[in-house]
Design a protein around this motif. Structure first.
Motif, PDB file in Angstrom:
ATOM      1  N   HIS A   1       0.781  -1.126  -0.150  1.00 23.77           N
ATOM      2  CA  HIS A   1      -0.007  -0.129   0.066  1.00 23.77           C
ATOM      3  C   HIS A   1       1.018   1.324   0.107  1.00 23.77           C
ATOM      4  O   HIS A   1       0.240   2.389   0.023  1.00 23.77           O
ATOM      5  N   THR A  33      -1.461   1.887  -7.220  1.00 24.68           N
ATOM      6  CA  THR A  33      -1.782   1.336  -6.001  1.00 24.68           C
ATOM      7  C   THR A  33      -3.106   1.676  -5.378  1.00 24.68           C
ATOM      8  O   THR A  33      -3.531   0.919  -4.705  1.00 24.68           O
ATOM      9  N   LYS A  34      -3.769   2.881  -5.811  1.00 28.69           N
ATOM     10  CA  LYS A  34      -5.074   3.033  -5.487  1.00 28.69           C
ATOM     11  C   LYS A  34      -6.115   2.033  -6.021  1.00 28.69           C
ATOM     12  O   LYS A  34      -6.988   1.672  -5.231  1.00 28.69           O
ATOM     13  N   GLN A  48      -5.420  -1.042  -6.270  1.00 35.12           N
ATOM     14  CA  GLN A  48      -5.273  -2.445  -5.573  1.00 35.12           C
ATOM     15  C   GLN A  48      -5.518  -2.010  -3.918  1.00 35.12           C
ATOM     16  O   GLN A  48      -5.560  -3.379  -3.325  1.00 35.12           O
ATOM     17  N   HIS A  49      -5.506  -1.089  -3.581  1.00 32.32           N
ATOM     18  CA  HIS A  49      -5.756  -0.699  -2.065  1.00 32.32           C
ATOM     19  C   HIS A  49      -6.430   0.366  -1.384  1.00 32.32           C
ATOM     20  O   HIS A  49      -6.533   1.441  -2.462  1.00 32.32           O
ATOM     21  N   ARG A  97      -6.870   2.350   0.989  1.00 37.18           N
ATOM     22  CA  ARG A  97      -5.900   3.534   1.472  1.00 37.18           C
ATOM     23  C   ARG A  97      -4.526   3.238   1.067  1.00 37.18           C
ATOM     24  O   ARG A  97      -3.892   2.240   1.333  1.00 37.18           O
ATOM     25  N   ILE A  98      -3.827   4.120   0.840  1.00 29.98           N
ATOM     26  CA  ILE A  98      -2.325   4.218   0.383  1.00 29.98           C
ATOM     27  C   ILE A  98      -1.429   5.298   1.150  1.00 29.98           C
ATOM     28  O   ILE A  98      -2.247   6.213   1.622  1.00 29.98           O
ATOM     29  N   HIS A 145      -8.616   8.306   0.341  1.00 26.63           N
ATOM     30  CA  HIS A 145      -7.725   7.164  -0.270  1.00 26.63           C
ATOM     31  C   HIS A 145      -6.293   7.324   0.464  1.00 26.63           C
ATOM     32  O   HIS A 145      -5.757   6.265   0.203  1.00 26.63           O
ATOM     33  N   LEU A 200       0.187  -0.070   8.414  1.00 27.87           N
ATOM     34  CA  LEU A 200      -1.145  -0.203   7.690  1.00 27.87           C
ATOM     35  C   LEU A 200      -2.132   0.523   8.354  1.00 27.87           C
ATOM     36  O   LEU A 200      -2.330   0.710   9.623  1.00 27.87           O
TER      37      LEU A 200
END
Length: 137
Positions: free
Chosen positions: A11, A36-37, A39-40, A42-43, A76, A123
């Motif tokens: 992330h 990345t956004k 796939q996750h 919150r980054i 995000h 995380l």
């Protein structure tokens, strides 16, 4: 120049900014952020900034334009660790931390880059699940 760094967390987008930053460099980081956004939910970011010398007009305009498109997407973003000993960077990050409340931002001196990276790798907390109210029988 913008160099993507190994982040150690899926992330986390980690970069080193040095020398002259142009539009292609900035597009590299935008692409990494967007991927990345996807796939996750919150980054976070880790940015080493001390060696940046200047940004071309194209890069500056692209940076401002992309930043404006993200104002509605702030949920995000989780954390941003900025590594720099430059006074103006510290002031700018403190201002942005107050302005963008959903994104936690901190500046770390260059000798604490490992601590900064570890902080950024943290995380995001999972939201508490909604509990349905009990019904009387």
């Amino acid at each position: 120049m913008i160099e993507l760094l190994p982040s150690g967390a899926a992330h986390l987008v980690a970069v080193r900014v040095s020398g002259r930053v142009d539009g292609r460099d900035l597009q590299t980081i935008i692409d990494a952020i967007e991927e990345t956004k996807r796939q996750h939910p919150r980054i976070s970011f880790y940015v080493e900034l001390d060696q940046m010398r200047w940004m071309t007009a194209t890069a500056l305009l692209r940076d401002i334009g992309y930043g404006l498109t993200q104002l509605g997407e702030l949920s995000h973003y989780y954390r941003a660790a900025v590594v720099s000993d430059k006074r103006w960077v510290k002031r700018l990050v403190r201002f942005e931390d107050r302005l963008f409340r959903s994104l936690e931002m901190r500046v770390f001196p260059t000798h604490q880059h490992d601590i900064a990276l570890e902080w950024a790798r943290h995380l995001p907390e999972a939201p508490e699940p909604a509990v349905a109210p009990a019904t009387a029988v």
